[in-house]
Enzyme design. Structure first.
Site, short mmCIF file in Angstrom:
data_model
loop_
_atom_site.label_atom_id
_atom_site.label_comp_id
_atom_site.label_asym_id
_atom_site.label_seq_id
_atom_site.Cartn_x
_atom_site.Cartn_y
_atom_site.Cartn_z
N SER A 33 0.83 -1.21 0.00
CA SER A 33 0.00 0.00 0.00
C SER A 33 0.86 1.26 0.00
O SER A 33 0.36 2.36 -0.24
CB SER A 33 -0.90 0.02 1.24
OG SER A 33 -0.08 0.15 2.38
N THR A 119 5.47 -13.12 15.35
CA THR A 119 6.42 -12.37 16.17
C THR A 119 6.63 -12.98 17.55
O THR A 119 5.72 -13.63 18.10
CB THR A 119 5.91 -10.92 16.33
OG1 THR A 119 6.69 -10.26 17.34
CG2 THR A 119 4.46 -10.85 16.76
N TYR A 143 -0.50 -5.46 19.49
CA TYR A 143 0.26 -5.90 18.32
C TYR A 143 0.45 -7.43 18.35
O TYR A 143 0.09 -8.14 17.40
CB TYR A 143 1.62 -5.20 18.27
CG TYR A 143 2.59 -5.84 17.32
CD1 TYR A 143 2.29 -5.94 15.97
CD2 TYR A 143 3.79 -6.39 17.77
CE1 TYR A 143 3.17 -6.57 15.09
CE2 TYR A 143 4.67 -7.01 16.91
CZ TYR A 143 4.35 -7.10 15.57
OH TYR A 143 5.21 -7.73 14.71
N1 UFG Z 1 15.39 0.73 23.28
C1 UFG Z 1 16.06 1.73 23.95
N2 UFG Z 1 16.08 2.99 23.40
C2 UFG Z 1 15.46 3.29 22.22
C3 UFG Z 1 14.77 2.24 21.54
C4 UFG Z 1 14.74 0.97 22.10
O1 UFG Z 1 16.64 1.51 25.03
O2 UFG Z 1 15.49 4.44 21.80
C5 UFG Z 1 15.38 -0.62 23.87
C6 UFG Z 1 13.99 -1.14 24.17
O3 UFG Z 1 13.52 -0.69 25.41
C7 UFG Z 1 14.24 -2.65 24.14
C8 UFG Z 1 15.34 -2.81 23.06
O4 UFG Z 1 15.93 -1.52 22.94
O5 UFG Z 1 14.77 -3.06 25.37
C9 UFG Z 1 14.81 -3.24 21.72
O6 UFG Z 1 13.74 -2.37 21.36
P1 UFG Z 1 13.18 -2.24 19.87
O7 UFG Z 1 12.14 -1.18 19.89
O8 UFG Z 1 14.31 -2.12 18.93
O9 UFG Z 1 12.54 -3.67 19.60
P2 UFG Z 1 11.44 -4.46 20.47
O10 UFG Z 1 12.17 -5.54 21.21
O11 UFG Z 1 10.57 -3.58 21.25
O12 UFG Z 1 10.48 -5.03 19.34
C10 UFG Z 1 10.92 -5.74 18.20
C11 UFG Z 1 9.89 -5.53 17.10
C12 UFG Z 1 8.57 -6.12 17.50
C13 UFG Z 1 8.77 -7.56 17.90
C14 UFG Z 1 9.86 -7.71 18.94
C15 UFG Z 1 10.11 -9.14 19.19
O13 UFG Z 1 9.71 -4.15 16.84
O14 UFG Z 1 7.69 -6.04 16.41
O15 UFG Z 1 11.04 -7.08 18.48
O16 UFG Z 1 11.24 -9.32 20.00
F1 UFG Z 1 7.63 -8.05 18.41
#
Ligand code: UFG
Length: 333
Positions: A33, A119, A143
């Site tokens: 999209s 996921t 999600y």
């Molecule tokens: N983090 C920080 N600072 C930031 C961004 C992230 O400290 O600015 C930390 C988060 O708190 C977390 C880690 O980095 O501890 C990873 O965070 P991300 O946002 O990079 O990834 P997530 O683990 O939240 O999520 C990702 C995908 C999801 C999926 C998940 C599965 O975005 O869709 O991995 O593990 F579900």
């Protein structure tokens, strides 16, 4: 035979399309999209349609014009945990209801195979580490719930209509095509590694590390990182597995190794040679302490062998993209 890639202009989908086209074994049809994807991310040799997969007349046209499509790889979904907490209906509408619309049209056209991006977020706060496919799925955000519902909908569609499915439950995806030509470009960016690399580039001033009082060795969250090329290979193996007549089943995809947020920061400093200022901030709601996959099932059943088994290699590939594209695809107008 042709493969239809839904969401092929997105971060992971574009790496999938690139892999498929480079292999050159079959025709590749892409639907996106462009709400979050980028036209420039799609390999020029793929056949591209812009539209929404929930628009059934649009999808009927795609299948009518490409009657040799026998398998669908489905990446097209919203995927931001924090946004899903604020706008759950957006997730249940686009992700979950969209799946119903898609399966109806697939059934109409007799398309029997679907490989789908699920996921680690479907596991919520997991009962065990490493996480196996049999670990109970109890999502803690809309999600993850929207994706678990999609898995459930596919299970019953398999039973009723014989549409065979493989959900691939990814852990944390990071890295880019090593030549730097395609990569990760979200607006706004919320993920750890791209933000760290934007700081290294000078596009941002500093990275905020969310929480250092978790139950982990250095107090920061531990995650399991996997490269989009290795994910693409797993999707191809999953399509082959279904085409060979095997039953529907799910696989976890990760490296089976955990890295803390501080370890990722240190590794990025080493790879880029930049200082990368960081500051401690409060915890972000909904972050589990540790997420590490057991990917034994994918290795044993699919024969999956990830090539990017070294975090510095993953970071170097992401850096090749970010350092050559300081403004991403630069198509936001
Ligand atoms: N983090 C920080 N600072 C930031 C961004 C992230 O400290 O600015 C930390 C988060 O708190 C977390 C880690 O980095 O501890 C990873 O965070 P991300 O946002 O990079 O990834 P997530 O683990 O939240 O999520 C990702 C995908 C999801 C999926 C998940 C599965 O975005 O869709 O991995 O593990 F579900």
């Amino acid at each position: 035979m042709s493969i239809l890639v839904l969401g092929g202009a997105g971060y992971i989908g574009s790496h999938m399309v690139d892999r498929l086209v480079e292999k050159g074994e079959e025709k590749v049809v892409v639907v996106d999209s462009l709400v979050t994807g980028h036209r420039a991310a799609v390999h020029p040799d793929a056949i591209f349609y812009q539209g929404d997969l929930a628009d059934q007349d649009f999808m009927r046209n795609v299948f009518t014009e490409n009657p040799d499509i026998d398998a669908v790889i489905h990446f097209a979904a919203y995927s931001l945990v924090a946004e899903s907490m604020e706008k759950p209906l957006k997730y249940f509408d686009n992700n979950t209801a969209g799946m119903v619309k898609l399966l109806e049209v697939m059934n109409e056209f007799g398309v029997k195979y679907i490989v789908f991006s699920s996921t680690a977020a479907t596991y919520g706060l997991p009962d065990e580490i490493p996480i196996k496919e049999t670990t109970p799925q109890r999502p803690i955000n809309p999600y993850g719930e929207s994706k678990l519902m999609m898995e459930t909908i596919m299970k019953w569609s398999d039973q009723a209509y014989g549409i065979k499915f493989v959900p691939l439950r990814y852990f944390n995806v990071a890295g880019a095509k090593p030549d730097g030509s395609i990569g990760e470009d979200h607006g706004p960016e919320t993920h750890l590694l791209p933000i760290i690399l934007q700081v290294a580039q000078g596009v941002r001033e500093k990275i905020m590390i969310f929480g250092n009082d978790y139950n982990t060795p250095d107090g920061t969250n531990v995650r399991d990182y996997v490269h989009p090329f290795d994910l693409a290979d797993a999707h191809l193996l999953a399509v082959k597995y279904l085409r060979e007549g095997n039953p529907s089943t799910a696989f976890n995809l990760g490296s089976s190794t955990g890295f803390s947020n501080l370890q990722i920061l240190e590794a990025a400093r080493k790879v880029t040679g930049k200082e990368i200022p960081a500051e401690l901030a409060d915890r972000r709601p909904g972050d589990p302490d540790t997420l590490i996959a057991s990917s034994d099932k994918a290795r044993e059943v699919l024969g999956w062998k990830p090539q990017f088994d070294d975090i510095e290699k993953i970071i170097a590939s992401a850096w090749a993209w970010h350092s050559s594209h300081p403004n991403g695809y630069d198509d936001r107008g």
